[in-house]
Write a protein that holds these residues in place. Sequence first.
Motif, short mmCIF file in Angstrom:
data_model
loop_
_atom_site.label_atom_id
_atom_site.label_comp_id
_atom_site.label_asym_id
_atom_site.label_seq_id
_atom_site.Cartn_x
_atom_site.Cartn_y
_atom_site.Cartn_z
N THR A 3 0.82 -1.21 0.00
CA THR A 3 0.00 0.00 0.00
C THR A 3 0.86 1.26 0.00
OG1 THR A 3 -0.16 -0.01 2.40
CG2 THR A 3 -1.92 -1.12 1.19
N GLN A 16 1.56 8.63 -1.21
CA GLN A 16 0.58 8.33 -0.17
C GLN A 16 0.16 9.61 0.55
OE1 GLN A 16 -0.68 5.19 0.03
NE2 GLN A 16 0.63 4.96 -1.76
N HIS A 58 -7.52 1.71 -0.19
CA HIS A 58 -6.10 1.43 -0.43
C HIS A 58 -5.62 0.24 0.40
CE1 HIS A 58 -2.94 3.82 -2.61
NE2 HIS A 58 -2.25 2.80 -2.16
N TYR A 63 -4.24 -0.40 -3.86
CA TYR A 63 -4.18 0.73 -4.77
C TYR A 63 -5.34 1.66 -4.44
CZ TYR A 63 -7.94 -1.50 -7.44
OH TYR A 63 -9.12 -2.06 -7.82
N GLY A 64 -5.29 2.86 -4.99
CA GLY A 64 -6.37 3.81 -4.72
C GLY A 64 -6.03 5.19 -5.23
N TRP A 66 -4.02 8.55 -4.99
CA TRP A 66 -2.76 9.10 -4.49
C TRP A 66 -2.82 10.62 -4.51
CZ3 TRP A 66 -2.53 4.93 -8.01
CH2 TRP A 66 -1.90 3.77 -7.54
N GLY A 80 -5.86 8.73 -9.24
CA GLY A 80 -5.66 7.33 -8.87
C GLY A 80 -6.64 6.38 -9.50
#
Length: 180
Positions: A3, A16, A58, A63-64, A66, A80
């Motif tokens: 992550t 992040q 995330h 993932y997700g 950013w 993202g």
Amino acid sequence: MATDTVLQGPRVLLRQWRPADRDAFAAMNANPEVMRHFVGPMSRAESDASVERMADHHARLGYGWWVLQTSELEFAGFVGLAEVTFELPGLSAGQTQVGWRLLPAAWGQGYASEAAALCLDHAKAALAVPQVVSFTTLGNVRSMAVMRRIGMVEIGRFEHPRVPVGHTVRPHVLYATPPA
């Protein structure tokens, strides 16, 4: 899944979230100009809840969304990938979406296109996602231009199920990458 993924391009960094990003995120979400293609500006509580949902996504999927950082802006918005949790017309369930929301200071400089292209590369290479979608309200011509610049094509139109019936932003256009 990891992550802590960071994606870097020539002019952008997708990193992040940090606690300090919440204030800038809330200010962006409260800006009527930024939010004109959404149901409306968000309160601080709604914005903070959104950060929590993004962190959960995330953590679950690796993932997700950013934070978009440029040399000029520590927080330029977010870009993202996300799991689409509702059905899209003509597509199987469980699609992956690429999306973005940027501060006005970052508009018109190609940052969204560069960052979204990094996300598409990551989706294909690291996540083995065969097709990525993106969607926006019919009036958001700038986002549609980004979708075309990153190689997506329009595949349909739909009424967004999470937007109130009759709202001006309910009609949406759907774009997708060519299937792998």
